[in-house]
Scaffold this motif. Structure first.
Motif, mmCIF file in Angstrom:
data_model
loop_
_atom_site.group_PDB
_atom_site.id
_atom_site.type_symbol
_atom_site.label_atom_id
_atom_site.label_comp_id
_atom_site.label_asym_id
_atom_site.label_seq_id
_atom_site.Cartn_x
_atom_site.Cartn_y
_atom_site.Cartn_z
ATOM 1 N N TRP A 1 -1.892 -35.726 4.717
ATOM 2 C CA TRP A 1 -1.087 -35.467 5.778
ATOM 3 C C TRP A 1 -1.711 -34.872 7.031
ATOM 4 O O TRP A 1 -1.638 -35.247 7.943
ATOM 5 C CB TRP A 1 0.367 -35.069 5.307
ATOM 6 C CG TRP A 1 1.135 -34.630 6.260
ATOM 7 C CD1 TRP A 1 1.840 -35.702 7.052
ATOM 8 C CD2 TRP A 1 1.693 -33.269 6.771
ATOM 9 N NE1 TRP A 1 2.887 -35.182 7.859
ATOM 10 C CE2 TRP A 1 2.721 -33.575 7.864
ATOM 11 C CE3 TRP A 1 1.045 -32.220 6.656
ATOM 12 C CZ2 TRP A 1 3.124 -32.545 8.559
ATOM 13 C CZ3 TRP A 1 1.641 -31.101 7.401
ATOM 14 C CH2 TRP A 1 2.658 -31.336 8.483
ATOM 15 N N LEU A 2 -2.371 -33.755 6.708
ATOM 16 C CA LEU A 2 -3.021 -32.902 7.777
ATOM 17 C C LEU A 2 -4.005 -33.700 8.462
ATOM 18 O O LEU A 2 -4.145 -33.544 9.518
ATOM 19 C CB LEU A 2 -3.458 -31.376 7.023
ATOM 20 C CG LEU A 2 -2.529 -30.418 7.105
ATOM 21 C CD1 LEU A 2 -3.281 -29.016 6.547
ATOM 22 C CD2 LEU A 2 -1.949 -30.084 8.594
ATOM 23 N N THR A 3 -4.883 -34.329 7.492
ATOM 24 C CA THR A 3 -6.157 -35.053 8.135
ATOM 25 C C THR A 3 -5.589 -36.044 9.052
ATOM 26 O O THR A 3 -6.106 -36.225 10.070
ATOM 27 C CB THR A 3 -6.742 -35.535 6.833
ATOM 28 O OG1 THR A 3 -7.180 -34.510 5.863
ATOM 29 C CG2 THR A 3 -8.377 -36.084 7.446
ATOM 30 N N ARG A 4 -4.375 -37.005 8.665
ATOM 31 C CA ARG A 4 -4.306 -37.833 9.218
ATOM 32 C C ARG A 4 -3.594 -37.320 10.754
ATOM 33 O O ARG A 4 -3.874 -37.642 11.806
ATOM 34 C CB ARG A 4 -3.026 -38.676 8.596
ATOM 35 C CG ARG A 4 -2.554 -39.762 9.471
ATOM 36 C CD ARG A 4 -1.426 -40.406 8.613
ATOM 37 N NE ARG A 4 -0.553 -41.408 9.340
ATOM 38 C CZ ARG A 4 -0.988 -42.499 9.969
ATOM 39 N NH1 ARG A 4 -1.988 -42.928 9.982
ATOM 40 N NH2 ARG A 4 -0.092 -43.424 10.885
ATOM 41 N N ARG A 5 -2.697 -36.268 10.573
ATOM 42 C CA ARG A 5 -2.396 -35.627 11.982
ATOM 43 C C ARG A 5 -3.459 -35.216 12.970
ATOM 44 O O ARG A 5 -3.391 -35.313 14.077
ATOM 45 C CB ARG A 5 -1.303 -34.491 11.713
ATOM 46 C CG ARG A 5 -0.205 -35.009 11.162
ATOM 47 C CD ARG A 5 0.839 -33.554 11.401
ATOM 48 N NE ARG A 5 1.209 -33.457 12.821
ATOM 49 C CZ ARG A 5 1.938 -32.385 13.013
ATOM 50 N NH1 ARG A 5 2.771 -31.807 12.432
ATOM 51 N NH2 ARG A 5 2.015 -32.209 14.615
ATOM 52 N N TRP A 6 -4.340 -34.336 12.236
ATOM 53 C CA TRP A 6 -5.686 -34.037 12.956
ATOM 54 C C TRP A 6 -6.344 -35.165 13.556
ATOM 55 O O TRP A 6 -6.534 -35.288 14.723
ATOM 56 C CB TRP A 6 -6.507 -33.163 11.968
ATOM 57 C CG TRP A 6 -7.957 -32.994 12.500
ATOM 58 C CD1 TRP A 6 -8.119 -31.976 13.668
ATOM 59 C CD2 TRP A 6 -8.996 -33.597 12.289
ATOM 60 N NE1 TRP A 6 -9.315 -32.143 13.916
ATOM 61 C CE2 TRP A 6 -9.914 -32.926 13.208
ATOM 62 C CE3 TRP A 6 -9.441 -34.627 11.522
ATOM 63 C CZ2 TRP A 6 -11.210 -33.442 13.103
ATOM 64 C CZ3 TRP A 6 -10.520 -35.024 11.482
ATOM 65 C CH2 TRP A 6 -11.705 -34.452 12.294
ATOM 66 N N TRP A 7 -6.554 -36.447 12.838
ATOM 67 C CA TRP A 7 -7.320 -37.380 13.363
ATOM 68 C C TRP A 7 -6.771 -38.152 14.432
ATOM 69 O O TRP A 7 -7.520 -38.409 15.443
ATOM 70 C CB TRP A 7 -7.328 -38.641 11.935
ATOM 71 C CG TRP A 7 -8.359 -39.517 12.675
ATOM 72 C CD1 TRP A 7 -7.838 -41.013 12.836
ATOM 73 C CD2 TRP A 7 -9.611 -39.794 12.752
ATOM 74 N NE1 TRP A 7 -9.106 -41.682 13.088
ATOM 75 C CE2 TRP A 7 -10.096 -40.654 12.985
ATOM 76 C CE3 TRP A 7 -10.812 -38.596 12.477
ATOM 77 C CZ2 TRP A 7 -11.415 -41.242 13.097
ATOM 78 C CZ3 TRP A 7 -12.040 -38.921 12.741
ATOM 79 C CH2 TRP A 7 -12.436 -40.469 12.999
ATOM 80 N N ARG A 8 -5.222 -38.094 14.472
ATOM 81 C CA ARG A 8 -4.649 -38.896 15.866
ATOM 82 C C ARG A 8 -4.605 -37.797 17.025
ATOM 83 O O ARG A 8 -4.215 -38.247 17.871
ATOM 84 C CB ARG A 8 -3.038 -39.114 15.052
ATOM 85 C CG ARG A 8 -3.119 -40.314 14.118
ATOM 86 C CD ARG A 8 -1.748 -40.369 13.303
ATOM 87 N NE ARG A 8 -0.610 -40.820 14.427
ATOM 88 C CZ ARG A 8 -0.369 -41.987 14.745
ATOM 89 N NH1 ARG A 8 -0.765 -42.771 13.981
ATOM 90 N NH2 ARG A 8 0.671 -42.281 15.495
ATOM 91 N N ALA A 9 -4.684 -36.575 16.514
ATOM 92 C CA ALA A 9 -4.582 -35.724 17.711
ATOM 93 C C ALA A 9 -5.946 -35.533 18.472
ATOM 94 O O ALA A 9 -5.904 -35.233 19.750
ATOM 95 C CB ALA A 9 -4.144 -34.204 17.218
ATOM 96 N N ILE A 10 -7.094 -35.661 17.869
ATOM 97 C CA ILE A 10 -8.509 -35.442 18.570
ATOM 98 C C ILE A 10 -8.831 -36.457 19.524
ATOM 99 O O ILE A 10 -8.342 -37.622 19.441
ATOM 100 C CB ILE A 10 -9.690 -35.281 17.543
ATOM 101 C CG1 ILE A 10 -9.671 -36.306 16.456
ATOM 102 C CG2 ILE A 10 -9.174 -33.793 16.628
ATOM 103 C CD1 ILE A 10 -10.608 -36.259 15.506
ATOM 104 N N ASP A 11 -9.655 -36.223 20.269
ATOM 105 C CA ASP A 11 -10.307 -37.387 21.130
ATOM 106 C C ASP A 11 -11.192 -38.230 20.478
ATOM 107 O O ASP A 11 -11.822 -37.971 19.313
ATOM 108 C CB ASP A 11 -10.696 -37.070 22.295
ATOM 109 C CG ASP A 11 -11.814 -36.015 22.399
ATOM 110 O OD1 ASP A 11 -12.554 -35.890 21.490
ATOM 111 O OD2 ASP A 11 -12.180 -35.447 23.490
ATOM 112 N N GLU A 12 -11.485 -39.357 21.170
ATOM 113 C CA GLU A 12 -12.775 -40.327 20.618
ATOM 114 C C GLU A 12 -14.049 -39.706 20.393
ATOM 115 O O GLU A 12 -14.949 -39.988 19.311
ATOM 116 C CB GLU A 12 -12.825 -41.407 21.412
ATOM 117 C CG GLU A 12 -13.505 -41.306 22.888
ATOM 118 C CD GLU A 12 -13.592 -42.363 23.599
ATOM 119 O OE1 GLU A 12 -12.653 -43.235 23.792
ATOM 120 O OE2 GLU A 12 -14.895 -42.706 24.393
#
Lengths: 74, 216
Positions: free
Chosen positions: B146-157
């Motif tokens: 869950w944390l990884t998914r949230r982080w992945w969607r928050a960072i840039d390309e």
């Protein structure tokens, strides 16, 4: 002559940014990316995705091909 | 063009420089915190020579490093206030790095307290209590993705590319290093492969490439 595979794309981002008197952080804020991303694009370490390239083009009101150059003559 | 409003919105540049520098320091802290968590958990096993006391000492070391870094800037509250002047994507990075530091310290603490050589989380048998082990696995299986998914969607390309390249290189590293170790152990030239040691090595390579690509 075609550029070598993996050769970084050249771009005018730094010049355009300077013309607008923006810092990397200013430009990053406007493009919704990190300052590190702007720096990486400017130095050719990262080629932006198409959506980001379009955002850059819109921000400077220029077509993408005027900002980015893959080294191939048309 | 930059206007006065823009300047007020983006903030004074010295602050931005300070926060940038602190981001680099935080990156180093994450490595220390992660290493502390992983190494404490790994070497606190009774079959190895790392005691509970040493694990606790390493955790304290990570806490001290964090404290020194903040102290180096004199006023951590001003540093925190300067966060608002960073590009939003970098604010996200700072928040997730803070989470990573806390998780690293938590991992170090748990590793120390569940040492096979003694600790409040282990019983007479020197094994982890099953309920505790199951609880940790449930946390790893739910909170981590869950944390990884949230982080992945928050960072840039750019950070996504750095992280992916780290994964690629770490995957190849572990594949070759693991097989090499196994072959050497089959010839009795090395001890049997240690899965946790390989995982720790993989994480170091992964994190190193990821941070190098992002910050260098």
């Amino acid at each position: 002559m075609a550029p070598l595979a993996g050769q970084p794309m050249k771009n005018k981002l730094k010049v355009l940014r300077a013309m607008n008197d923006w810092s990397q952080a200013d430009l990053a804020e406007r493009l919704d990316v990190s300052r590190q991303a702007v720096n990486a694009i400017e130095t050719g370490k990262h080629d932006p995705s198409l959506p980001l390239a379009f955002r850059i083009g819109r921000l400077f009101s220029m077509p993408i091909e005027e900002i980015f150059n893959d080294g191939v003559e048309p | 063009m930059t206007t006065g409003d823009d300047e007020r919105k983006i903030g004074p540049r010295p602050w931005v420089r300070i926060v940038r520098f602190s981001l680099t320091l935080l990156a180093i802290i994450v490595l220390v915190a992660f290493a502390t968590g992983a190494w404490t958990g790994h070497f606190s096993d009774g079959n190895r020579s790392w005691s509970l006391a040493f694990g606790a000492m390493m955790t304290a070391f990570a806490v001290a490093v964090c404290g020194l870094c903040f102290a180096a800037f004199g006023d951590s509250r001003a540093l925190w206030a300067a966060m608002q002047y960073l590009p939003k994507r970098e604010q996200v990075t700072v928040k997730f790095i803070a989470v990573a530091i806390l998780l690293g310290l938590f991992g170090g603490l748990i590793g120390g307290l569940s040492s096979a050589s003694g600790g409040p989380f282990v019983g007479e048998s020197r094994n982890l209590p099953p309920a505790f082990a199951i609880g940790m696995v449930v946390l790893l299986a739910t909170v981590s993705p869950w944390l990884t998914r949230r982080w992945w969607r928050a960072i840039d390309e750019h950070e996504q590319a750095a992280y992916t390249e780290g994964a690629n290189i770490a995957g190849h590293f572990i594949m070759f290093a693991g097989v090499a170790w196994w072959v050497l152990s089959r010839a009795k030239l090395a001890p049997d492969p240690d899965a946790m040691a390989l995982i720790i090595a993989m994480c170091f390579v992964w994190t190193g490439v990821w941070f190098y690509r992002k910050f260098a």
